[in-house]
Design an enzyme around this catalytic site. Structure first.
Site, PDB file in Angstrom:
ATOM      1  N   ARG A 279       0.839  -1.198   0.000  1.00 48.37           N
ATOM      2  CA  ARG A 279       0.000   0.000   0.000  1.00 48.37           C
ATOM      3  C   ARG A 279       0.870   1.242   0.000  1.00 48.37           C
ATOM      4  NH1 ARG A 279      -2.839   0.936   5.940  1.00 48.37           N
ATOM      5  NH2 ARG A 279      -0.960   1.407   7.123  1.00 48.37           N
TER       6      ARG A 279
ATOM      7  N   THR B  59      -1.308   7.362   0.634  1.00 51.48           N
ATOM      8  CA  THR B  59      -2.742   7.225   0.378  1.00 51.48           C
ATOM      9  C   THR B  59      -3.364   5.993   1.029  1.00 51.48           C
ATOM     10  OG1 THR B  59      -2.420   5.936  -1.657  1.00 51.48           O
ATOM     11  CG2 THR B  59      -2.405   8.344  -1.855  1.00 51.48           C
TER      12      THR B  59
ATOM     13  N   ASP C  24       4.735  -1.171  12.978  1.00 50.71           N
ATOM     14  CA  ASP C  24       4.824  -1.912  11.733  1.00 50.71           C
ATOM     15  C   ASP C  24       5.334  -3.321  12.025  1.00 50.71           C
ATOM     16  OD1 ASP C  24       6.124  -3.019   9.260  1.00 50.71           O
ATOM     17  OD2 ASP C  24       5.373  -1.129   8.416  1.00 50.71           O
TER      18      ASP C  24
ATOM     19  N   ASP D 148       8.465  -4.581   9.854  1.00 55.75           N
ATOM     20  CA  ASP D 148       9.723  -3.938  10.219  1.00 55.75           C
ATOM     21  C   ASP D 148      10.243  -4.452  11.570  1.00 55.75           C
ATOM     22  OD1 ASP D 148       9.709  -2.514   7.905  1.00 55.75           O
ATOM     23  OD2 ASP D 148       9.113  -0.608   8.804  1.00 55.75           O
TER      24      ASP D 148
END
Length: 212
Positions: free
Chosen positions: A106, A110, A204, A207
């Site tokens: 993604r 946005t 995340d 990560d």
């Protein structure tokens, strides 16, 4: 019709999630605790696949239990890259399961997802699917993955979506479009923030699991 979402609950999950949510937890510890948590999630997902009742003989009598599908009738599909970590726990629990890959990313500005790559078994249309992605945030990646599976002939009722952490917005979006898809998660948090991250969340996942 299946329930929109099934949330796992246990003291083990609470402990493991506490370590994973802590921003000060280092990469190695995060990955170790995540693997333990995802093994529990994988086992639950496997147990929710269709089964038949079977009677077995114990050393002291008989027992009526359950027999699962053969592993070759099931495909664990990863939404790369974070989903790879969860697929590996499914494979560790059930080595004979088939594996598929979907690369969906993604846009960080946005939050709109895009499908870049897919590699699925040629006969996936007849299979049950454990769709794996640790995070269900906006639901965009999950929707795109489910659509890719449906285009290959997989029945929505044959899809179980496994994720570590979800939020109401993502669950509602997926369930509204695909009510037959079962969702199994370890926790459902409060909401999304303005950056489309889950709150309180854990950051995340990819990560933190892979070290950046």
């Amino acid at each position: 019709m299946v329930t929109a979402v099934h949330t796992l609950e246990s003291r083990a999950i609470t402990h493991l999630m506490t370590v994973m949510r802590d921003a000060s937890t280092p990469h190695e510890a995060f990955a170790a605790h995540a693997r333990r948590l995802m093994r529990l999630l994988a086992e639950e997902g496997i147990a929710c696949l269709p089964h038949t009742r079977i009677e077995v003989t114990t050393p002291c009598g008989t027992f009526v239990g359950e027999k699962l599908l053969v592993a070759s009738a099931v495909c664990a599909v990863s939404i790369m890259r974070a989903g790879d970590s969860l697929v590996e726990e499914v494979r560790a629990a059930w080595p004979g399961v088939r594996v598929g890959k979907l690369l969906i990313q993604r846009d960080e500005q946005t939050a709109i997802p895009r499908l870049f790559y897919e590699k699925l078994p040629a006969d996936i249309a007849r299979m049950h699917v454990l769709l794996c992605d640790p995070m269900l945030a906006t639901g965009g990646s999950a929707m795109m993955a489910i659509d890719a599976l449906l285009k290959r002939g997989v029945r929505a009722a044959f899809i179980i979506f496994l994720n570590v952490l979800s939020c109401p917005e993502g669950i509602a979006r997926v369930h509204a479009a695909h009510p037959a898809v079962q969702i199994i998660t370890c926790a459902t948090d409060e909401r999304l923030n303005e950056r489309k991250f889950i709150v309180p969340g854990l950051g995340d996942f990819g990560d933190r699991f892979y070290g950046g």
